[in-house]
Motif scaffolding. Sequence first.
Motif, PDB file in Angstrom:
ATOM      1  N   UNK A 106       0.812  -1.224   0.000  1.00 13.47           N
ATOM      2  CA  UNK A 106       0.000   0.000   0.000  1.00 13.47           C
ATOM      3  C   UNK A 106       0.839   1.264   0.000  1.00 13.47           C
ATOM      4  N   UNK A 107       2.110   1.175  -0.381  1.00 19.02           N
ATOM      5  CA  UNK A 107       2.898   2.392  -0.520  1.00 19.02           C
ATOM      6  C   UNK A 107       2.285   3.248  -1.632  1.00 19.02           C
ATOM      7  N   UNK A 108       2.218   4.569  -1.435  1.00 16.65           N
ATOM      8  CA  UNK A 108       1.507   5.431  -2.391  1.00 16.65           C
ATOM      9  C   UNK A 108       2.363   5.827  -3.598  1.00 16.65           C
ATOM     10  N   UNK A 109       2.785   4.842  -4.371  1.00 23.35           N
ATOM     11  CA  UNK A 109       3.584   5.130  -5.552  1.00 23.35           C
ATOM     12  C   UNK A 109       2.712   5.720  -6.665  1.00 23.35           C
ATOM     13  N   UNK A 110       3.309   6.650  -7.414  1.00 25.63           N
ATOM     14  CA  UNK A 110       2.651   7.185  -8.597  1.00 25.63           C
ATOM     15  C   UNK A 110       3.091   6.454  -9.861  1.00 25.63           C
ATOM     16  N   UNK A 111       4.211   5.741  -9.772  1.00 30.65           N
ATOM     17  CA  UNK A 111       4.729   4.954 -10.888  1.00 30.65           C
ATOM     18  C   UNK A 111       5.525   3.790 -10.303  1.00 30.65           C
ATOM     19  N   UNK A 112       5.288   2.589 -10.808  1.00 31.68           N
ATOM     20  CA  UNK A 112       6.008   1.424 -10.297  1.00 31.68           C
ATOM     21  C   UNK A 112       6.660   0.668 -11.442  1.00 31.68           C
ATOM     22  N   UNK A 113       7.894   0.230 -11.188  1.00 30.69           N
ATOM     23  CA  UNK A 113       8.672  -0.551 -12.144  1.00 30.69           C
ATOM     24  C   UNK A 113       9.078  -1.841 -11.447  1.00 30.69           C
ATOM     25  N   UNK A 114       8.727  -2.968 -12.040  1.00 28.84           N
ATOM     26  CA  UNK A 114       9.122  -4.258 -11.471  1.00 28.84           C
ATOM     27  C   UNK A 114      10.201  -4.891 -12.336  1.00 28.84           C
ATOM     28  N   UNK A 115      11.343  -5.202 -11.725  1.00 28.89           N
ATOM     29  CA  UNK A 115      12.427  -5.892 -12.403  1.00 28.89           C
ATOM     30  C   UNK A 115      12.227  -7.386 -12.209  1.00 28.89           C
ATOM     31  N   UNK A 116      11.919  -8.066 -13.295  1.00 31.70           N
ATOM     32  CA  UNK A 116      11.529  -9.471 -13.246  1.00 31.70           C
ATOM     33  C   UNK A 116      12.692 -10.384 -13.621  1.00 31.70           C
ATOM     34  N   UNK A 117      12.806 -11.477 -12.896  1.00 30.32           N
ATOM     35  CA  UNK A 117      13.763 -12.528 -13.219  1.00 30.32           C
ATOM     36  C   UNK A 117      13.008 -13.852 -13.300  1.00 30.32           C
ATOM     37  N   UNK A 118      13.307 -14.672 -14.299  1.00 24.91           N
ATOM     38  CA  UNK A 118      12.749 -16.012 -14.318  1.00 24.91           C
ATOM     39  C   UNK A 118      13.319 -16.783 -13.126  1.00 24.91           C
ATOM     40  N   UNK A 119      12.649 -17.832 -12.672  1.00 26.25           N
ATOM     41  CA  UNK A 119      13.162 -18.585 -11.525  1.00 26.25           C
ATOM     42  C   UNK A 119      14.604 -19.049 -11.710  1.00 26.25           C
ATOM     43  N   UNK A 120      14.942 -19.500 -12.923  1.00 29.71           N
ATOM     44  CA  UNK A 120      16.303 -19.957 -13.162  1.00 29.71           C
ATOM     45  C   UNK A 120      17.312 -18.834 -13.058  1.00 29.71           C
TER      46      UNK A 120
END
Length: 213
Positions: A150-164
Motif C-alpha cells: 500500500x505504498x503510495x507510488x505514482x509509478x512502479x517498475x518491477x524488475x523481473x527474473x525467471x526462476x532460473x
Amino acid sequence: MRFEPITWPRLARTLAAHADGLEPADEGSWLRIGVDGAPAARPEEAAAHLAAALRSRGRPVLTVSTAGFLRPASLRYEYGKEDPDSYADGWFDTGALWREVFRPLEAGGSGRVLPDLWNPDTDRATRSPYQVLPEGGVLILHGPLLLGRWFPFDLTVHLSLTPGALRRRTEESERWTLPAFERYETETDPAGASDTVVRADDPHRPAWTGLGG
C-alpha cells in the motif's frame, strides 16, 4: 506478457519523460516512484539510471533504498538468520518508511525525508540527517518486495527474473531467500501490480513490456 528489447539508458529516458506527465495521486507536490526487484536484479542500478534521466530534465531527485530501513537484528532474526518468511514479512521496517519517507511527501507535507534509518552492519541507527526534497521533486524508492504494501507510488517498475535466472544470479549465501520471492510472485503478482515490467535475466540486455504492460 510480451517483452521488447531496450537499453537501460533508453528505458530511464522513457520513464523520465513519462514521469514528467504524471501528477501525484494525492494532489501533492512530489512524485513517488518504486523500483521493485530482488537484489539479484540490481534495482539500485535501475534507480540510478532513472534518477540521472530525471535530473537531466531538471527534476530534483532523492533515491532511497529499503536496505537503509531494515529492522534491528533482534527482530529480523527472531526465527533464525535464514527464515524466508521472516525475510518477506519482518525484515523491512515498513512503518518507518511510511513515517520518515512517505508522510513528509504527502499533500501539505514538509518534504523532509530521512534517507536511511538503520545500519545492519553495526545494528545501530545511522543518525543520517534529514534531506529536503523540493516541491516538484521525485522520490525513487528501490528494493525487493515493495509492491502489495500500500505504498503510495505514482509509478512502479518491477524488475523481473525467471526462476532460473533468480537462482543463478543470487549469491549462494543468499539463496535461502528464494522461497520468499516465490511467495511474493504467488501472493502479490508484482508483474500484474506494476505499471511496467522489465525482464532483467541478462543484466546487459533488458527487455520491457512498455508502460501499462
